[in-house]
Design an enzyme around this catalytic site. Sequence first.
Site, PDB file in Angstrom:
ATOM      1  CE1 TYR A  55      -4.343  -1.306   0.099  1.00  0.00           C
ATOM      2  CE2 TYR A  55      -3.127  -3.095   1.135  1.00  0.00           C
ATOM      3  CZ  TYR A  55      -4.258  -2.627   0.504  1.00  0.00           C
ATOM      4  OH  TYR A  55      -5.306  -3.475   0.259  1.00  0.00           O
ATOM      5  N   GLY A  57       2.914   3.930  -1.500  1.00  0.00           N
ATOM      6  CA  GLY A  57       3.214   4.314  -2.869  1.00  0.00           C
ATOM      7  C   GLY A  57       1.916   4.446  -3.642  1.00  0.00           C
ATOM      8  N   GLY A  59      -1.321   3.474  -5.436  1.00  0.00           N
ATOM      9  CA  GLY A  59      -2.267   2.363  -5.436  1.00  0.00           C
ATOM     10  C   GLY A  59      -2.133   1.483  -4.216  1.00  0.00           C
ATOM     11  CG  HIS A  75      -2.165   8.279   4.045  1.00  0.00           C
ATOM     12  ND1 HIS A  75      -1.654   8.501   2.782  1.00  0.00           N
ATOM     13  CD2 HIS A  75      -2.338   9.507   4.609  1.00  0.00           C
ATOM     14  CE1 HIS A  75      -1.531   9.808   2.603  1.00  0.00           C
ATOM     15  NE2 HIS A  75      -1.930  10.436   3.693  1.00  0.00           N
ATOM     16  CG  ASP A  76      -3.539   4.066   0.067  1.00  0.00           C
ATOM     17  OD1 ASP A  76      -2.820   5.084   0.119  1.00  0.00           O
ATOM     18  OD2 ASP A  76      -3.161   2.992  -0.458  1.00  0.00           O
ATOM     19  CG  ASP A 120      -1.432  14.132   4.372  1.00  0.00           C
ATOM     20  OD1 ASP A 120      -1.919  13.065   3.948  1.00  0.00           O
ATOM     21  OD2 ASP A 120      -1.251  15.128   3.647  1.00  0.00           O
TER      22      ASP A 120
END
Length: 146
Positions: A55, A57, A59, A75-76, A120
Amino acid sequence: MYPAHLLVLLAVCVSLLGAASIPPQPLNLVQFSYLIQCANHGSRATWHYTDYGCYCGSGGSGTPVDELDRCCQTHDNCYAEAEKKGCYPKMSAYDYYCGGDGPYCRNIKKECQRFVCDCDVEAAKCFARAPYNDANWNIDTKKRCQ
Protein backbone atom coordinates in the site's frame (compact mmCIF):
# COMPACT_ATOMS: atom_id res chain seq x y z
CA MET A 1 15.57 17.66 4.78
CA TYR A 2 18.67 17.71 2.62
CA PRO A 3 18.46 19.20 -0.92
CA ALA A 4 19.37 15.81 -2.40
CA HIS A 5 16.38 14.23 -0.64
CA LEU A 6 14.09 16.88 -2.09
CA LEU A 7 15.41 16.16 -5.57
CA VAL A 8 14.84 12.43 -5.10
CA LEU A 9 11.33 13.07 -3.79
CA LEU A 10 10.58 15.36 -6.73
CA ALA A 11 11.88 12.73 -9.17
CA VAL A 12 9.70 10.07 -7.54
CA CYS A 13 6.63 12.31 -7.68
CA VAL A 14 7.22 13.12 -11.35
CA SER A 15 7.75 9.45 -12.23
CA LEU A 16 4.59 8.44 -10.33
CA LEU A 17 2.62 11.01 -12.30
CA GLY A 18 3.99 9.67 -15.56
CA ALA A 19 3.42 6.06 -14.55
CA ALA A 20 -0.16 6.76 -13.59
CA SER A 21 -0.80 8.53 -16.93
CA ILE A 22 -2.42 11.50 -15.26
CA PRO A 23 -1.68 15.10 -16.12
CA PRO A 24 0.71 16.96 -13.84
CA GLN A 25 -1.08 18.77 -11.05
CA PRO A 26 -0.17 20.40 -7.75
CA LEU A 27 0.15 17.71 -5.10
CA ASN A 28 0.49 17.90 -1.35
CA LEU A 29 3.11 15.15 -1.40
CA VAL A 30 5.86 17.61 -0.51
CA GLN A 31 3.92 18.67 2.59
CA PHE A 32 3.29 15.01 3.45
CA SER A 33 7.02 14.29 3.12
CA TYR A 34 7.77 17.12 5.58
CA LEU A 35 5.25 15.66 8.03
CA ILE A 36 6.91 12.24 7.74
CA GLN A 37 10.35 13.75 8.36
CA CYS A 38 8.98 15.67 11.34
CA ALA A 39 7.36 12.57 12.85
CA ASN A 40 10.40 10.33 12.47
CA HIS A 41 12.84 13.16 13.31
CA GLY A 42 14.66 12.63 10.01
CA SER A 43 15.65 9.06 10.86
CA ARG A 44 14.51 7.63 7.52
CA ALA A 45 14.33 9.36 4.14
CA THR A 46 10.83 9.86 2.78
CA TRP A 47 11.55 7.93 -0.42
CA HIS A 48 11.82 4.73 1.66
CA TYR A 49 8.04 4.86 1.98
CA THR A 50 7.27 5.26 -1.74
CA ASP A 51 7.53 1.57 -2.67
CA TYR A 52 6.98 -0.34 0.54
CA GLY A 53 4.67 -3.31 0.96
CA CYS A 54 1.33 -3.48 -0.81
CA TYR A 55 0.00 0.00 0.00
CA CYS A 56 2.85 2.48 0.42
CA GLY A 57 3.21 4.31 -2.87
CA SER A 58 0.83 4.53 -5.78
CA GLY A 59 -2.27 2.36 -5.44
CA GLY A 60 -2.63 -0.65 -3.20
CA SER A 61 -4.28 -4.05 -3.00
CA GLY A 62 -4.34 -7.27 -1.04
CA THR A 63 -3.36 -7.80 2.57
CA PRO A 64 -0.87 -5.38 4.12
CA VAL A 65 2.47 -7.10 4.80
CA ASP A 66 3.06 -5.49 8.22
CA GLU A 67 2.20 -2.63 10.57
CA LEU A 68 3.84 0.04 8.40
CA ASP A 69 1.96 -1.17 5.34
CA ARG A 70 -1.27 -0.99 7.38
CA CYS A 71 -0.43 2.66 8.07
CA CYS A 72 -0.33 3.23 4.30
CA GLN A 73 -3.59 1.31 3.78
CA THR A 74 -5.27 3.45 6.45
CA HIS A 75 -3.91 6.59 4.75
CA ASP A 76 -5.25 5.41 1.38
CA ASN A 77 -8.66 4.78 3.00
CA CYS A 78 -8.57 8.21 4.62
CA TYR A 79 -7.93 9.83 1.24
CA ALA A 80 -10.83 7.80 -0.22
CA GLU A 81 -13.09 9.19 2.54
CA ALA A 82 -11.87 12.70 1.73
CA GLU A 83 -12.81 12.17 -1.91
CA LYS A 84 -16.30 11.00 -0.87
CA LYS A 85 -16.67 14.34 0.93
CA GLY A 86 -15.83 16.13 -2.33
CA CYS A 87 -12.25 16.92 -1.33
CA TYR A 88 -9.16 16.58 -3.50
CA PRO A 89 -6.62 15.16 -1.03
CA LYS A 90 -3.64 15.10 -3.38
CA MET A 91 -4.15 18.78 -4.18
CA SER A 92 -5.08 20.13 -0.75
CA ALA A 93 -2.52 22.44 0.81
CA TYR A 94 -2.79 23.08 4.54
CA ASP A 95 -0.97 24.75 7.40
CA TYR A 96 0.92 22.56 9.86
CA TYR A 97 3.79 22.81 12.27
CA CYS A 98 6.49 20.51 13.50
CA GLY A 99 6.86 20.40 17.26
CA GLY A 100 9.19 18.36 19.43
CA ASP A 101 6.58 15.62 19.71
CA GLY A 102 5.74 15.54 15.99
CA PRO A 103 3.60 17.29 13.38
CA TYR A 104 0.24 18.94 13.97
CA CYS A 105 -2.35 20.68 11.82
CA ARG A 106 -2.50 24.40 12.57
CA ASN A 107 -5.47 26.78 12.44
CA ILE A 108 -7.29 25.12 9.54
CA LYS A 109 -10.85 26.34 9.09
CA LYS A 110 -11.73 24.72 5.75
CA GLU A 111 -13.22 21.25 6.18
CA CYS A 112 -11.38 19.56 3.31
CA GLN A 113 -7.99 20.97 4.24
CA ARG A 114 -8.50 19.94 7.87
CA PHE A 115 -9.59 16.42 6.92
CA VAL A 116 -6.62 15.88 4.59
CA CYS A 117 -4.15 17.35 7.08
CA ASP A 118 -5.50 14.99 9.76
CA CYS A 119 -5.07 12.05 7.34
CA ASP A 120 -1.46 13.02 6.66
CA VAL A 121 -0.51 13.77 10.28
CA GLU A 122 -1.96 10.48 11.52
CA ALA A 123 -0.16 8.57 8.75
CA ALA A 124 3.15 10.30 9.48
CA LYS A 125 2.87 9.48 13.18
CA CYS A 126 1.91 5.90 12.34
CA PHE A 127 4.98 5.60 10.07
CA ALA A 128 7.18 6.81 12.92
CA ARG A 129 5.76 4.21 15.35
CA ALA A 130 5.84 1.24 12.96
CA PRO A 131 8.96 -0.90 12.48
CA TYR A 132 10.56 -0.69 9.02
CA ASN A 133 11.45 -4.03 7.45
CA ASP A 134 13.89 -3.65 4.54
CA ALA A 135 12.62 -6.96 3.11
CA ASN A 136 9.23 -5.30 2.43
CA TRP A 137 10.65 -2.51 0.27
CA ASN A 138 10.22 -2.90 -3.50
CA ILE A 139 8.48 -6.27 -3.20
CA ASP A 140 6.86 -8.15 -6.07
CA THR A 141 3.32 -6.91 -5.53
CA LYS A 142 1.89 -9.28 -8.14
CA LYS A 143 2.96 -12.22 -5.98
CA ARG A 144 2.58 -10.84 -2.45
CA CYS A 145 -0.39 -8.47 -2.68
CA GLN A 146 -3.25 -10.63 -3.92
